[in-house]
Design a protein around this motif. Sequence first.
Motif, PDB file in Angstrom:
ATOM      1  N   LYS A  79       0.971  -1.196  -0.179  1.00  0.00           N
ATOM      2  CA  LYS A  79      -0.088  -0.034  -0.008  1.00  0.00           C
ATOM      3  C   LYS A  79       0.739   1.403  -0.065  1.00  0.00           C
ATOM      4  O   LYS A  79       0.407   2.347  -0.396  1.00  0.00           O
ATOM      5  CB  LYS A  79      -0.969   0.039   1.264  1.00  0.00           C
ATOM      6  CG  LYS A  79      -2.109  -1.094   1.100  1.00  0.00           C
ATOM      7  CD  LYS A  79      -2.885  -1.191   2.605  1.00  0.00           C
ATOM      8  CE  LYS A  79      -3.913  -2.115   2.551  1.00  0.00           C
ATOM      9  NZ  LYS A  79      -4.606  -2.353   3.554  1.00  0.00           N
ATOM     10  N   ALA A  81       3.329   1.881  -1.709  1.00  0.00           N
ATOM     11  CA  ALA A  81       3.619   2.200  -3.001  1.00  0.00           C
ATOM     12  C   ALA A  81       2.409   2.218  -4.020  1.00  0.00           C
ATOM     13  O   ALA A  81       2.757   2.498  -5.470  1.00  0.00           O
ATOM     14  CB  ALA A  81       4.654   1.113  -3.557  1.00  0.00           C
ATOM     15  N   TYR A  82       1.243   2.362  -3.404  1.00  0.00           N
ATOM     16  CA  TYR A  82      -0.012   2.450  -4.131  1.00  0.00           C
ATOM     17  C   TYR A  82      -0.115   4.058  -4.702  1.00  0.00           C
ATOM     18  O   TYR A  82       0.145   4.842  -4.067  1.00  0.00           O
ATOM     19  CB  TYR A  82      -0.937   2.056  -3.198  1.00  0.00           C
ATOM     20  CG  TYR A  82      -2.416   1.745  -3.881  1.00  0.00           C
ATOM     21  CD1 TYR A  82      -2.800   0.705  -4.418  1.00  0.00           C
ATOM     22  CD2 TYR A  82      -3.723   2.675  -3.760  1.00  0.00           C
ATOM     23  CE1 TYR A  82      -3.864   0.104  -5.062  1.00  0.00           C
ATOM     24  CE2 TYR A  82      -4.765   2.432  -4.448  1.00  0.00           C
ATOM     25  CZ  TYR A  82      -4.822   1.081  -5.010  1.00  0.00           C
ATOM     26  OH  TYR A  82      -6.049   0.873  -5.523  1.00  0.00           O
ATOM     27  N   VAL A  83      -0.828   4.059  -5.840  1.00  0.00           N
ATOM     28  CA  VAL A  83      -0.952   5.439  -6.457  1.00  0.00           C
ATOM     29  C   VAL A  83      -2.456   5.967  -5.822  1.00  0.00           C
ATOM     30  O   VAL A  83      -3.336   5.324  -5.927  1.00  0.00           O
ATOM     31  CB  VAL A  83      -1.037   5.315  -7.940  1.00  0.00           C
ATOM     32  CG1 VAL A  83      -1.128   6.930  -8.473  1.00  0.00           C
ATOM     33  CG2 VAL A  83       0.177   4.819  -8.521  1.00  0.00           C
ATOM     34  N   GLY A  84      -2.289   6.845  -5.079  1.00  0.00           N
ATOM     35  CA  GLY A  84      -3.493   7.370  -4.618  1.00  0.00           C
ATOM     36  C   GLY A  84      -3.966   7.011  -3.116  1.00  0.00           C
ATOM     37  O   GLY A  84      -3.311   6.199  -2.737  1.00  0.00           O
ATOM     38  N   TRP A  86      -5.685   4.360  -0.674  1.00  0.00           N
ATOM     39  CA  TRP A  86      -6.154   2.848  -0.823  1.00  0.00           C
ATOM     40  C   TRP A  86      -7.495   2.687  -0.385  1.00  0.00           C
ATOM     41  O   TRP A  86      -7.452   3.217   1.109  1.00  0.00           O
ATOM     42  CB  TRP A  86      -5.064   1.927  -0.218  1.00  0.00           C
ATOM     43  CG  TRP A  86      -5.171   0.597  -0.632  1.00  0.00           C
ATOM     44  CD1 TRP A  86      -4.428  -0.188  -1.427  1.00  0.00           C
ATOM     45  CD2 TRP A  86      -6.023  -0.316   0.271  1.00  0.00           C
ATOM     46  NE1 TRP A  86      -4.853  -1.305  -1.335  1.00  0.00           N
ATOM     47  CE2 TRP A  86      -5.724  -1.608  -0.335  1.00  0.00           C
ATOM     48  CE3 TRP A  86      -6.931   0.090   0.978  1.00  0.00           C
ATOM     49  CZ2 TRP A  86      -6.451  -2.501  -0.075  1.00  0.00           C
ATOM     50  CZ3 TRP A  86      -7.489  -1.343   1.711  1.00  0.00           C
ATOM     51  CH2 TRP A  86      -7.296  -2.553   0.884  1.00  0.00           C
ATOM     52  N   ASP A 207     -10.320   6.136  -5.272  1.00  0.00           N
ATOM     53  CA  ASP A 207      -9.336   5.041  -5.573  1.00  0.00           C
ATOM     54  C   ASP A 207      -9.223   4.681  -7.000  1.00  0.00           C
ATOM     55  O   ASP A 207     -10.171   3.836  -7.330  1.00  0.00           O
ATOM     56  CB  ASP A 207      -9.376   3.982  -4.419  1.00  0.00           C
ATOM     57  CG  ASP A 207      -8.374   2.774  -4.795  1.00  0.00           C
ATOM     58  OD1 ASP A 207      -7.862   2.787  -5.470  1.00  0.00           O
ATOM     59  OD2 ASP A 207      -8.389   1.883  -3.766  1.00  0.00           O
ATOM     60  N   GLY A 209      -6.126   3.344  -8.126  1.00  0.00           N
ATOM     61  CA  GLY A 209      -5.028   2.484  -8.041  1.00  0.00           C
ATOM     62  C   GLY A 209      -3.980   2.983  -9.265  1.00  0.00           C
ATOM     63  O   GLY A 209      -3.207   1.824  -9.683  1.00  0.00           O
ATOM     64  N   GLY A 210      -4.046   4.041  -9.734  1.00  0.00           N
ATOM     65  CA  GLY A 210      -3.141   4.220 -11.064  1.00  0.00           C
ATOM     66  C   GLY A 210      -3.624   3.674 -12.116  1.00  0.00           C
ATOM     67  O   GLY A 210      -3.010   3.895 -13.408  1.00  0.00           O
ATOM     68  N   LEU A 216      -5.573  12.241  -6.035  1.00  0.00           N
ATOM     69  CA  LEU A 216      -4.394  11.493  -5.620  1.00  0.00           C
ATOM     70  C   LEU A 216      -4.327  12.063  -4.022  1.00  0.00           C
ATOM     71  O   LEU A 216      -3.826  11.252  -3.211  1.00  0.00           O
ATOM     72  CB  LEU A 216      -3.038  12.414  -6.234  1.00  0.00           C
ATOM     73  CG  LEU A 216      -2.721  11.775  -7.584  1.00  0.00           C
ATOM     74  CD1 LEU A 216      -1.414  12.429  -7.956  1.00  0.00           C
ATOM     75  CD2 LEU A 216      -2.754  10.102  -7.720  1.00  0.00           C
ATOM     76  N   ARG A 217      -5.185  12.908  -3.629  1.00  0.00           N
ATOM     77  CA  ARG A 217      -5.504  13.089  -2.278  1.00  0.00           C
ATOM     78  C   ARG A 217      -6.921  13.401  -1.763  1.00  0.00           C
ATOM     79  O   ARG A 217      -7.680  13.576  -2.728  1.00  0.00           O
ATOM     80  CB  ARG A 217      -4.677  14.238  -1.594  1.00  0.00           C
ATOM     81  CG  ARG A 217      -3.077  14.259  -1.833  1.00  0.00           C
ATOM     82  CD  ARG A 217      -2.530  15.518  -1.516  1.00  0.00           C
ATOM     83  NE  ARG A 217      -1.116  15.605  -1.700  1.00  0.00           N
ATOM     84  CZ  ARG A 217      -0.503  15.996  -2.954  1.00  0.00           C
ATOM     85  NH1 ARG A 217      -1.101  16.028  -3.936  1.00  0.00           N
ATOM     86  NH2 ARG A 217       0.896  15.658  -2.876  1.00  0.00           N
ATOM     87  N   ASN A 282     -10.844   1.695  -9.074  1.00  0.00           N
ATOM     88  CA  ASN A 282      -9.723   0.709  -9.724  1.00  0.00           C
ATOM     89  C   ASN A 282     -10.664  -0.544  -9.920  1.00  0.00           C
ATOM     90  O   ASN A 282     -11.154  -1.114  -9.234  1.00  0.00           O
ATOM     91  CB  ASN A 282      -8.929   0.267  -8.195  1.00  0.00           C
ATOM     92  CG  ASN A 282      -7.676  -0.756  -8.903  1.00  0.00           C
ATOM     93  OD1 ASN A 282      -7.772  -1.322  -9.756  1.00  0.00           O
ATOM     94  ND2 ASN A 282      -6.949  -0.842  -7.831  1.00  0.00           N
TER      95      ASN A 282
END
Length: 298
Positions: A79, A81-84, A86, A207, A209-210, A216-217, A282
């Motif tokens: 998590k 390294a998760y984008v945005g 989770w 979310d 997940g990229g 992102l926030r 995601n």
Amino acid sequence: MNDHVTDPATEAFVAHRDLLFTVAYEMLGSAADAEDVLQEAWLRWVKVDLTQVRDQRAYLVRITTRQALNRLRTLKRRKEAYVGPWLPEPLLTAPDVAEDVELSENLSLALMFILETLSPTERAVFVLHEVFDIGYDDIAAAIDKSPSAARQIAYRARQHVDARRPRTPASPEEAREALNSFQRALVTGDLQGLLDVLAPDVVFVSDGGGLRLAALRPVVGADKVLRYMAGSVDKAGGILTSESTTVNGNPGLILRLDGVIDGVLAFSVENARATGLYYVRNPEKLTRIESETPLTSR
């Protein structure tokens, strides 16, 4: 495993499977990881001498908790390294989950999002005691601590969670009414109607997940949330439709763009207004929203 197999180990595991899945899912926020934990728990359970087991349910919960804790520590690294943000994987649930008010509150995406801020051990203790009413002696055995240490961890975790969750959560009827108002305003494009159902300090968490576009926030404040949502709908183009459903025992919406599932939106409601919006886009987390997942605290 086959329901017709009559050996005692299989019978016990099958009898408690829904509970064990719920424990693992509440700790991990991921159905796929919860299923993996159950497989690992099963492999350990079949090696146990059942004549030495006093309480099969408690023993199975203990095994499942240990495996979930191991998985949770691995997930924590993933998590990071998760984008945005989770968010937990949303589950389509049956009416009986919604009828259990305590269980549905603890399974809500809003509360599970708060649980993400606990350490793995704190989360395990909170889940076992607060959600499943497991005694401190059994919790201590599951986390390899003393009962007094388990009590202290539970107290600390409860304080942390209580400081972050709504003081007066809405009843299921109030939550459904707020969701219906939100849904009508969203589909008709009634911006004032949307603003009316949002609390001034509402938080919107998305979310992707990229894999899908998402903030992102967290977005904070009714005006900012409204602008973000309106902008996202404009950028997406196409025809947006919504379907009310029950997500993790609570009212939620499945949003579709031109008939294709775009995401699942869950709510936290206080004083008839949405205080939190949790939008999972995601696609890897949207596999459990078209068939019901049985969850139970018993």
